[in-house]
Design a protein around this motif. Structure first.
Motif: not given
Length: 115
Positions: A29-33, A63-66
């Protein structure tokens, strides 16, 4: 480290550093964001939309924090960063190349199923 060596080095341990099911789902989820936020940042900068650029940076940072939360779930942690340049290079390569490669080669799916 030269780009080709960095790409090879990062890929070599990538599956080992990405085994936690929680971390894998966060990354999918986070990388595409992050990638979308990076594109939006460039578009906003080139169009002079500074507020949009700031929002893009905030989204990318979120995104990086996630992802850092996900990495804390891993048994094997990635190697520490050796410098600010190393941090930036590894971060951009992971987000824009290594993780997409991990997904497209079917490794993400295999890792999720295995856990």
């Amino acid at each position: 480290m030269k780009l080709k060596a960095l790409l090879s080095w990062q890929w070599q341990d990538y599956a080992i550093n990405h085994q936690s099911k929680t971390n894998l789902w966060i990354h999918i989820i986070a990388v595409p964001i992050f990638i979308c936020a990076l594109f939006a940042l460039f578009i906003n900068l080139f169009s002079g939309a500074m507020l949009g650029a700031l929002v893009s940076v905030a989204v990318a940072m979120s995104s990086l924090v996630l992802q850092s939360v996900g990495h804390k779930q891993e048994t094997k942690q990635p190697a520490p960063f050796s410098s600010a340049g190393n941090f930036i290079a590894r971060l951009l390569i992971e987000q824009c190349y290594t993780f997409p490669k991990f997904v497209l080669k079917g490794q993400w799916f295999k890792s999720v199923r295995r856990n």
